[in-house]
Design an enzyme around this catalytic site. Structure first.
Site, PDB file in Angstrom:
ATOM      1  N   ASN A   1     -10.470  -2.769  -6.687  1.00  0.00           N
ATOM      2  CA  ASN A   1      -9.670  -1.727  -7.355  1.00  0.00           C
ATOM      3  C   ASN A   1     -10.247  -1.277  -8.696  1.00  0.00           C
ATOM      4  O   ASN A   1      -9.834  -0.252  -9.243  1.00  0.00           O
ATOM      5  CB  ASN A   1      -8.206  -2.175  -7.543  1.00  0.00           C
ATOM      6  CG  ASN A   1      -7.394  -2.158  -6.269  1.00  0.00           C
ATOM      7  OD1 ASN A   1      -6.421  -2.904  -6.126  1.00  0.00           O
ATOM      8  ND2 ASN A   1      -7.758  -1.308  -5.317  1.00  0.00           N
ATOM      9  N   TRP A   2     -11.242  -2.011  -9.240  1.00  0.00           N
ATOM     10  CA  TRP A   2     -11.890  -1.572 -10.486  1.00  0.00           C
ATOM     11  C   TRP A   2     -12.583  -0.227 -10.291  1.00  0.00           C
ATOM     12  O   TRP A   2     -12.901   0.469 -11.250  1.00  0.00           O
ATOM     13  CB  TRP A   2     -12.941  -2.597 -10.952  1.00  0.00           C
ATOM     14  CG  TRP A   2     -12.376  -3.957 -11.274  1.00  0.00           C
ATOM     15  CD1 TRP A   2     -12.504  -5.078 -10.507  1.00  0.00           C
ATOM     16  CD2 TRP A   2     -11.616  -4.341 -12.433  1.00  0.00           C
ATOM     17  NE1 TRP A   2     -11.855  -6.135 -11.116  1.00  0.00           N
ATOM     18  CE2 TRP A   2     -11.305  -5.711 -12.296  1.00  0.00           C
ATOM     19  CE3 TRP A   2     -11.152  -3.662 -13.565  1.00  0.00           C
ATOM     20  CZ2 TRP A   2     -10.570  -6.413 -13.249  1.00  0.00           C
ATOM     21  CZ3 TRP A   2     -10.419  -4.362 -14.510  1.00  0.00           C
ATOM     22  CH2 TRP A   2     -10.134  -5.723 -14.345  1.00  0.00           C
TER      23      TRP A   2
ATOM     24  N   GLY B   1       0.286   5.448  -4.295  1.00  0.00           N
ATOM     25  CA  GLY B   1      -0.326   6.712  -4.705  1.00  0.00           C
ATOM     26  C   GLY B   1       0.172   7.872  -3.854  1.00  0.00           C
ATOM     27  O   GLY B   1       0.559   8.929  -4.355  1.00  0.00           O
ATOM     28  N   ARG B   2       0.194   7.655  -2.524  1.00  0.00           N
ATOM     29  CA  ARG B   2       0.652   8.714  -1.610  1.00  0.00           C
ATOM     30  C   ARG B   2       2.126   9.042  -1.853  1.00  0.00           C
ATOM     31  O   ARG B   2       2.533  10.199  -1.828  1.00  0.00           O
ATOM     32  CB  ARG B   2       0.448   8.271  -0.149  1.00  0.00           C
ATOM     33  CG  ARG B   2      -0.933   8.582   0.366  1.00  0.00           C
ATOM     34  CD  ARG B   2      -1.233   7.821   1.625  1.00  0.00           C
ATOM     35  NE  ARG B   2      -1.622   6.448   1.337  1.00  0.00           N
ATOM     36  CZ  ARG B   2      -1.868   5.533   2.274  1.00  0.00           C
ATOM     37  NH1 ARG B   2      -1.748   5.844   3.549  1.00  0.00           N
ATOM     38  NH2 ARG B   2      -2.241   4.323   1.931  1.00  0.00           N
TER      39      ARG B   2
ATOM     40  N   ASP C   1       0.831  -1.206   0.000  1.00  0.00           N
ATOM     41  CA  ASP C   1       0.000   0.000   0.000  1.00  0.00           C
ATOM     42  C   ASP C   1       0.871   1.263   0.000  1.00  0.00           C
ATOM     43  O   ASP C   1       2.007   1.244   0.461  1.00  0.00           O
ATOM     44  CB  ASP C   1      -0.902  -0.019   1.246  1.00  0.00           C
ATOM     45  CG  ASP C   1      -2.059   0.951   1.133  1.00  0.00           C
ATOM     46  OD1 ASP C   1      -2.327   1.447   0.017  1.00  0.00           O
ATOM     47  OD2 ASP C   1      -2.688   1.226   2.170  1.00  0.00           O
TER      48      ASP C   1
ATOM     49  N   ARG D   1     -11.358   2.393  -9.192  1.00  0.00           N
ATOM     50  CA  ARG D   1     -10.414   3.519  -9.385  1.00  0.00           C
ATOM     51  C   ARG D   1     -10.627   4.157 -10.755  1.00  0.00           C
ATOM     52  O   ARG D   1     -11.247   3.548 -11.636  1.00  0.00           O
ATOM     53  CB  ARG D   1      -8.989   3.004  -9.259  1.00  0.00           C
ATOM     54  CG  ARG D   1      -8.732   2.533  -7.853  1.00  0.00           C
ATOM     55  CD  ARG D   1      -7.303   2.153  -7.635  1.00  0.00           C
ATOM     56  NE  ARG D   1      -7.135   1.855  -6.220  1.00  0.00           N
ATOM     57  CZ  ARG D   1      -6.040   2.038  -5.529  1.00  0.00           C
ATOM     58  NH1 ARG D   1      -4.958   2.497  -6.119  1.00  0.00           N
ATOM     59  NH2 ARG D   1      -5.979   1.759  -4.250  1.00  0.00           N
TER      60      ARG D   1
ATOM     61  N   GLU E   1       0.137 -13.540  11.560  1.00  0.00           N
ATOM     62  CA  GLU E   1       0.658 -12.411  12.329  1.00  0.00           C
ATOM     63  C   GLU E   1       0.759 -11.195  11.409  1.00  0.00           C
ATOM     64  O   GLU E   1       1.205 -11.315  10.263  1.00  0.00           O
ATOM     65  CB  GLU E   1       2.062 -12.745  12.868  1.00  0.00           C
ATOM     66  CG  GLU E   1       2.074 -13.873  13.868  1.00  0.00           C
ATOM     67  CD  GLU E   1       1.367 -13.519  15.167  1.00  0.00           C
ATOM     68  OE1 GLU E   1       1.444 -12.356  15.596  1.00  0.00           O
ATOM     69  OE2 GLU E   1       0.719 -14.420  15.746  1.00  0.00           O
TER      70      GLU E   1
ATOM     71  N   ARG F   1       2.029  -5.188   5.879  1.00  0.00           N
ATOM     72  CA  ARG F   1       1.294  -4.113   5.210  1.00  0.00           C
ATOM     73  C   ARG F   1       2.106  -2.827   5.305  1.00  0.00           C
ATOM     74  O   ARG F   1       2.591  -2.483   6.386  1.00  0.00           O
ATOM     75  CB  ARG F   1      -0.091  -3.911   5.842  1.00  0.00           C
ATOM     76  CG  ARG F   1      -0.855  -2.806   5.133  1.00  0.00           C
ATOM     77  CD  ARG F   1      -2.319  -2.743   5.440  1.00  0.00           C
ATOM     78  NE  ARG F   1      -2.938  -1.808   4.506  1.00  0.00           N
ATOM     79  CZ  ARG F   1      -4.150  -1.896   4.023  1.00  0.00           C
ATOM     80  NH1 ARG F   1      -4.939  -2.862   4.397  1.00  0.00           N
ATOM     81  NH2 ARG F   1      -4.605  -1.006   3.163  1.00  0.00           N
TER      82      ARG F   1
ATOM     83  N   ARG G   1      -5.521  -2.242   8.408  1.00  0.00           N
ATOM     84  CA  ARG G   1      -6.670  -2.927   7.799  1.00  0.00           C
ATOM     85  C   ARG G   1      -6.205  -4.174   7.096  1.00  0.00           C
ATOM     86  O   ARG G   1      -5.063  -4.266   6.636  1.00  0.00           O
ATOM     87  CB  ARG G   1      -7.307  -2.029   6.731  1.00  0.00           C
ATOM     88  CG  ARG G   1      -8.263  -1.022   7.236  1.00  0.00           C
ATOM     89  CD  ARG G   1      -9.087  -0.483   6.069  1.00  0.00           C
ATOM     90  NE  ARG G   1      -8.291   0.283   5.127  1.00  0.00           N
ATOM     91  CZ  ARG G   1      -8.001   1.585   5.258  1.00  0.00           C
ATOM     92  NH1 ARG G   1      -8.439   2.247   6.289  1.00  0.00           N
ATOM     93  NH2 ARG G   1      -7.273   2.197   4.353  1.00  0.00           N
TER      94      ARG G   1
HETATM   95  C1  FPP Z   1      -1.885   0.170  -3.350  1.00  0.00           C
HETATM   96  O1  FPP Z   1      -1.395   1.500  -3.288  1.00  0.00           O
HETATM   97  C2  FPP Z   1      -1.288  -0.520  -4.463  1.00  0.00           C
HETATM   98  C3  FPP Z   1      -1.961  -1.084  -5.505  1.00  0.00           C
HETATM   99  C4  FPP Z   1      -3.420  -1.026  -5.621  1.00  0.00           C
HETATM  100  C5  FPP Z   1      -1.261  -1.730  -6.606  1.00  0.00           C
HETATM  101  C6  FPP Z   1      -0.061  -2.567  -6.258  1.00  0.00           C
HETATM  102  C7  FPP Z   1       0.780  -2.636  -7.457  1.00  0.00           C
HETATM  103  C8  FPP Z   1       2.139  -2.610  -7.481  1.00  0.00           C
HETATM  104  C9  FPP Z   1       3.001  -2.648  -6.305  1.00  0.00           C
HETATM  105  C10 FPP Z   1       2.896  -2.504  -8.744  1.00  0.00           C
HETATM  106  C11 FPP Z   1       2.656  -3.466  -9.803  1.00  0.00           C
HETATM  107  C12 FPP Z   1       2.659  -4.881  -9.437  1.00  0.00           C
HETATM  108  C13 FPP Z   1       3.151  -5.806 -10.254  1.00  0.00           C
HETATM  109  C14 FPP Z   1       2.838  -7.220  -9.975  1.00  0.00           C
HETATM  110  C15 FPP Z   1       3.993  -5.496 -11.415  1.00  0.00           C
HETATM  111  P1  FPP Z   1      -2.429   2.695  -3.450  1.00  0.00           P
HETATM  112  O2  FPP Z   1      -2.506   3.047  -4.890  1.00  0.00           O
HETATM  113  O3  FPP Z   1      -3.726   2.318  -2.837  1.00  0.00           O
HETATM  114  O4  FPP Z   1      -1.725   3.814  -2.637  1.00  0.00           O
HETATM  115  P2  FPP Z   1      -2.459   4.968  -1.828  1.00  0.00           P
HETATM  116  O5  FPP Z   1      -3.234   4.313  -0.724  1.00  0.00           O
HETATM  117  O6  FPP Z   1      -1.318   5.779  -1.321  1.00  0.00           O
HETATM  118  O7  FPP Z   1      -3.332   5.713  -2.783  1.00  0.00           O
END
Ligand code: FPP
Length: 254
Positions: free
Chosen positions: A84-85, A39-40, A36, A87, A219, A200, A206
């Protein structure tokens, strides 16, 4: 009783782990990661969110290598959830393309490193190019004996349980026959051990619908740092913390 490899035979991450007091014979078999904060991280740097995901991909490459070299048997990462769809379309399309490209670009290296690629989630709903790349990875590496690397794509823990229940109904089971073991046997990857440790990043406390059935007793280890800042040091810290926990599985441990 396995003995710890002599220092001369250890690779650098194993040496570093032992120096930190980590027991290489008591590692979690299965580590799951909620990556996670991409984006941030991007926003903090004034970049678009997709650049955060790209950086996250680079970091994932390192984390897979670290897990493999230290001796973890299963690594499962949450690359795209069933939720995630929701988004923005640009981000969804970008993530689909990024995962497809990564699956193609990394296949040769993963195969050479004896990694067995696997996927969990409703992959039949994914764009055909991504699906083909994932299926190619699974097929090509199916005989490998090293770490089992599972990408959760279009994955939701509740959806997985729903799919298991549908399977059981289709197979004609009666209500009295339903047990926890039977449901476990109808999940997407019934032969995988349950995750022992869930990492995480980005500080959220969460579970986000990730491996909710299999992870009932795993754990949790959470770092405030976002996924693009995840390093070998974070992994080792998580493993050390894991080894200092007492796992009780609902029982009393004196
Ligand atoms: C959550 O961060 C991350 C994701 C929804 C995507 C995870 C994908 C990758 C690590 C890269 C690609 C993976 C592969 C297998 C090549 P967020 O976007 O929710 O971050 P935020 O909470 O800061 O907005």
């Amino acid at each position: 009783m396995p003995t710890t490899p002599s220092v001369a035979k250890m690779n650098p991450i194993q040496k570093r782990a032992v120096e930190m007091g980590i027991d290489l014979h008591a590692l979690p078999s299965h580590v799951a990661i909620i990556m996670d904060g991409n984006g941030r991280w991007a926003k903090k740097n004034g970049w678009q969110r997709l650049l955060g995901h790209r950086e996250g991909y680079k970091v994932l490459r390192g984390a897979l290598l670290d897990c493999s070299e230290i001796g973890i048997k299963y690594l499962t990462v949450y690359a795209f959830s069933a939720e995630n769809w929701r988004r923005p379309k640009d981000e969804v399309d970008g993530l689909m393309k990024l995962i497809e490209q990564a699956a193609k670009d990394e296949l040769r290296t993963m195969h050479k490193n004896n990694v067995r690629v696997n996927v969990t989630g409703r992959i039949e709903e994914l764009p055909s190019g991504l699906r083909a790349a994932l299926e190619d990875g699974i097929e090509t590496t199916s005989e490998n004996t090293g770490i089992v690397f599972t990408l959760a794509v279009n994955y939701g823990g509740r959806a997985e349980i729903v799919d298991a229940v549908k399977d059981l109904i289709a197979a004609g089971f009666d209500a009295e026959e339903i047990t926890e073991d039977l449901i476990s046997a109808h999940l997407y990857n019934p032969h995988h051990p349950e995750p022992d440790l869930m990492i995480r990043t980005a500080g959220e406390m969460r579970w986000s619908n990730f491996l909710i059935w299999q992870g009932a007793y795993c754990e949790l280890w959470v770092t405030p740092d976002p996924w693009p800042d995840f390093s070998t040091g974070h992994l080792l810290e998580a493993l050390k913390t894991y080894q200092n926990r007492t796992r009780k599985f609902g029982a009393v441990v004196e």
